[in-house]
Design a protein around this motif. Sequence first.
Motif, PDB file in Angstrom:
ATOM      1  N   ASP A 132      12.872  30.163  24.435  1.00 26.64           N
ATOM      2  CA  ASP A 132      13.046  29.482  25.718  1.00 26.64           C
ATOM      3  C   ASP A 132      11.967  28.447  25.999  1.00 26.64           C
ATOM      4  N   THR A 133      11.208  28.051  24.972  1.00 27.32           N
ATOM      5  CA  THR A 133      10.120  27.088  25.146  1.00 27.32           C
ATOM      6  C   THR A 133      10.199  26.041  24.043  1.00 27.32           C
ATOM      7  N   ASP A 134      10.199  24.765  24.419  1.00 22.85           N
ATOM      8  CA  ASP A 134      10.281  23.688  23.433  1.00 22.85           C
ATOM      9  C   ASP A 134       9.198  23.861  22.370  1.00 22.85           C
ATOM     10  N   GLU A 135       9.645  23.781  21.121  1.00 21.82           N
ATOM     11  CA  GLU A 135       8.806  24.205  20.004  1.00 21.82           C
ATOM     12  C   GLU A 135       7.854  23.124  19.487  1.00 21.82           C
ATOM     13  N   GLY A 136       8.108  21.861  19.820  1.00 17.20           N
ATOM     14  CA  GLY A 136       7.354  20.786  19.192  1.00 17.20           C
ATOM     15  C   GLY A 136       6.097  20.353  19.901  1.00 17.20           C
ATOM     16  N   VAL A 137       5.834  20.902  21.079  1.00 14.90           N
ATOM     17  CA  VAL A 137       4.682  20.438  21.873  1.00 14.90           C
ATOM     18  C   VAL A 137       3.375  20.867  21.205  1.00 14.90           C
ATOM     19  N   ARG A 138       2.509  19.888  20.967  1.00 12.27           N
ATOM     20  CA  ARG A 138       1.207  20.159  20.350  1.00 12.27           C
ATOM     21  C   ARG A 138       0.097  19.924  21.371  1.00 12.27           C
ATOM     22  N   ARG A 139      -0.836  20.820  21.381  1.00 11.58           N
ATOM     23  CA  ARG A 139      -1.953  20.753  22.324  1.00 11.58           C
ATOM     24  C   ARG A 139      -3.251  20.434  21.584  1.00 11.58           C
ATOM     25  N   GLY A 140      -4.129  19.741  22.273  1.00 11.38           N
ATOM     26  CA  GLY A 140      -5.454  19.498  21.707  1.00 11.38           C
ATOM     27  C   GLY A 140      -5.513  18.407  20.661  1.00 11.38           C
ATOM     28  N   GLY A 141      -4.540  17.529  20.614  1.00 10.99           N
ATOM     29  CA  GLY A 141      -4.572  16.439  19.650  1.00 10.99           C
ATOM     30  C   GLY A 141      -5.647  15.416  19.985  1.00 10.99           C
ATOM     31  N   THR A 142      -6.028  14.650  18.988  1.00 15.35           N
ATOM     32  CA  THR A 142      -7.048  13.620  19.190  1.00 15.35           C
ATOM     33  C   THR A 142      -6.621  12.321  18.520  1.00 15.35           C
ATOM     34  N   LEU A 143      -7.170  11.223  18.997  1.00 16.97           N
ATOM     35  CA  LEU A 143      -6.913   9.932  18.372  1.00 16.97           C
ATOM     36  C   LEU A 143      -7.406   9.928  16.931  1.00 16.97           C
ATOM     37  N   GLU A 144      -8.507  10.586  16.680  1.00 18.34           N
ATOM     38  CA  GLU A 144      -9.065  10.623  15.324  1.00 18.34           C
ATOM     39  C   GLU A 144      -8.088  11.305  14.360  1.00 18.34           C
ATOM     40  N   ALA A 145      -7.502  12.410  14.796  1.00 12.58           N
ATOM     41  CA  ALA A 145      -6.562  13.125  13.926  1.00 12.58           C
ATOM     42  C   ALA A 145      -5.302  12.298  13.688  1.00 12.58           C
ATOM     43  N   LEU A 146      -4.796  11.667  14.735  1.00  8.06           N
ATOM     44  CA  LEU A 146      -3.584  10.866  14.583  1.00  8.06           C
ATOM     45  C   LEU A 146      -3.829   9.645  13.705  1.00  8.06           C
ATOM     46  N   SER A 147      -4.992   9.055  13.810  1.00 12.25           N
ATOM     47  CA  SER A 147      -5.288   7.842  13.042  1.00 12.25           C
ATOM     48  C   SER A 147      -5.347   8.104  11.549  1.00 12.25           C
ATOM     49  N   ALA A 148      -5.492   9.370  11.158  1.00 10.66           N
ATOM     50  CA  ALA A 148      -5.568   9.710   9.736  1.00 10.66           C
ATOM     51  C   ALA A 148      -4.192   9.833   9.082  1.00 10.66           C
ATOM     52  N   LEU A 149      -3.127   9.830   9.896  1.00  6.31           N
ATOM     53  CA  LEU A 149      -1.781   9.978   9.342  1.00  6.31           C
ATOM     54  C   LEU A 149      -1.319   8.687   8.674  1.00  6.31           C
ATOM     55  N   LYS A 150      -0.515   8.838   7.629  1.00  2.00           N
ATOM     56  CA  LYS A 150      -0.012   7.695   6.876  1.00  2.00           C
ATOM     57  C   LYS A 150       1.019   6.916   7.690  1.00  2.00           C
ATOM     58  N   THR A 151       1.172   5.649   7.337  1.00  2.00           N
ATOM     59  CA  THR A 151       2.192   4.791   7.954  1.00  2.00           C
ATOM     60  C   THR A 151       3.248   4.507   6.883  1.00  2.00           C
ATOM     61  N   PRO A 152       4.291   5.325   6.795  1.00  2.57           N
ATOM     62  CA  PRO A 152       5.221   5.267   5.665  1.00  2.57           C
ATOM     63  C   PRO A 152       6.131   4.045   5.631  1.00  2.57           C
ATOM     64  N   PHE A 153       6.291   3.363   6.755  1.00  2.00           N
ATOM     65  CA  PHE A 153       7.248   2.260   6.806  1.00  2.00           C
ATOM     66  C   PHE A 153       6.637   0.903   6.475  1.00  2.00           C
ATOM     67  N   LYS A 154       5.295   0.836   6.508  1.00  2.00           N
ATOM     68  CA  LYS A 154       4.630  -0.428   6.236  1.00  2.00           C
ATOM     69  C   LYS A 154       3.196  -0.133   5.827  1.00  2.00           C
ATOM     70  N   GLU A 155       2.759  -0.728   4.737  1.00  2.00           N
ATOM     71  CA  GLU A 155       1.381  -0.549   4.309  1.00  2.00           C
ATOM     72  C   GLU A 155       0.450  -1.117   5.379  1.00  2.00           C
ATOM     73  N   CYS A 156      -0.519  -0.317   5.772  1.00  2.00           N
ATOM     74  CA  CYS A 156      -1.447  -0.687   6.852  1.00  2.00           C
ATOM     75  C   CYS A 156      -0.685  -0.962   8.146  1.00  2.00           C
ATOM     76  N   GLY A 157       0.391  -0.233   8.356  1.00  2.00           N
ATOM     77  CA  GLY A 157       1.177  -0.398   9.567  1.00  2.00           C
ATOM     78  C   GLY A 157       0.621   0.417  10.714  1.00  2.00           C
ATOM     79  N   VAL A 158       1.463   0.626  11.744  1.00  2.00           N
ATOM     80  CA  VAL A 158       1.010   1.334  12.944  1.00  2.00           C
ATOM     81  C   VAL A 158       1.902   2.527  13.291  1.00  2.00           C
ATOM     82  N   VAL A 159       3.050   2.665  12.644  1.00  2.00           N
ATOM     83  CA  VAL A 159       3.995   3.735  12.964  1.00  2.00           C
ATOM     84  C   VAL A 159       3.787   4.898  11.999  1.00  2.00           C
ATOM     85  N   SER A 160       3.531   6.066  12.558  1.00  2.00           N
ATOM     86  CA  SER A 160       3.308   7.281  11.759  1.00  2.00           C
ATOM     87  C   SER A 160       4.155   8.405  12.302  1.00  2.00           C
TER      88      SER A 160
END
Length: 388
Positions: free
Chosen positions: A210-238
């Motif tokens: 009964d609770t949406d499963e995808g919600v993530r807590r405690g994320g940071t810009l640093e952690a997100l910035s480390a993810l790959k951008t699969p649609f464009k080299e040096c892109g912005v969408v991850s």
Amino acid sequence: MRDAVIVDAVRTAVGKGKPGGALSGIHPVDLSAHVLKALAERTHLDPELVDDVVWGCVSQVGEQGFCVGRHAALGAGWPESVPGVTVDRQCGSSQQAVHFAAAGVISGQYDVVVAGGVESMSRVPMGAALSAFGRPMGSLVEKRYDNFPFNQGTGAEMIAEEFGLGREVLDQHALDSHARAARAQDEGRFKGQITPVAVTGPDGTAHVFDTDEGVRRGGTLEALSALKTPFKECGVVSAGNASQISDGSAALLITTSEIAARNGWTPIARVHTAVVAGTDPVTMLKGPIPATAKALRRSGLSIDDIGAFEINEAFASVSLAWQRATGADYDRLNPNGGAMALGHPLGGSGARLMTTLVHHMRDNGIRYGLQSMCEGGGMANATILELV
């Protein structure tokens, strides 16, 4: 003059669309039947009254083929006299289902109709129909658009570049979505709209989901910035600033004010304005911008008249580009989180957004709400709802 009102709206919590996701063990017809039964129970609806079930679904193949809308009604145990139809306007399928239902009610073709949708992306993977039967555009479309990308991630990168949206801005938008969704969960804002589902986990244990499963807590810009951008080299969408692959279903009961009163129903909202718009199919994701302009023009309202916006977060660049183009108040945009946090079960998302919107409007006394979402092929629906 007949109108179209939403009596009630209900959804499942959204599960992760992968093996082991909370809803991955449930057939999409059964999941659809679950929300139909929940809607009927909540409103004391006699299913005999239902003129049609208008159901959105994108990947209409395999378990979601052969008119999932009709089988949902049968699976719910509703009378065989209740028909069903399945709609595909890509990600806006179940929002379009609401538009068709409202138009049918206003025209007198329907008195009582249920609109909604489903997608089980864990059981019917995105693109399953394409991989089974080849490219659907045909030679004439491919000739018109050289190197037709058919890749929404590429379109999202193009939109980010067009609107000057950098990686940090997109990642912050994703963090905001998760934070808003987490706050909504903690404050119990979703409890009135979610119908619990009995599920069996991978280890064989039964529990209530009964609770949406995808919600993530405690994320940071640093952690997100480390993810790959699969649609464009040096892109912005991850993956971190894009919607999640998900399972889920939602349903809304639609009728006229007069028929609602006759049945003892108190509607939540009126379908004030409903439009659909097209845009170029290459970037394909900018449709909510012209669709919103069209809806406001037809309604006679301004962007400042709208107290809450549900703009599907297919990618952070989509909802942020929309916000920059329209000048909408950022704090009113997806106030309970969006698809980056809650998930995006394709054919069920339009109904999920509308369910969340009408409950938020009622809970907060908001007179007007607007919903829009980008759709494959370069389209978008926009709906303005008015609190009753």
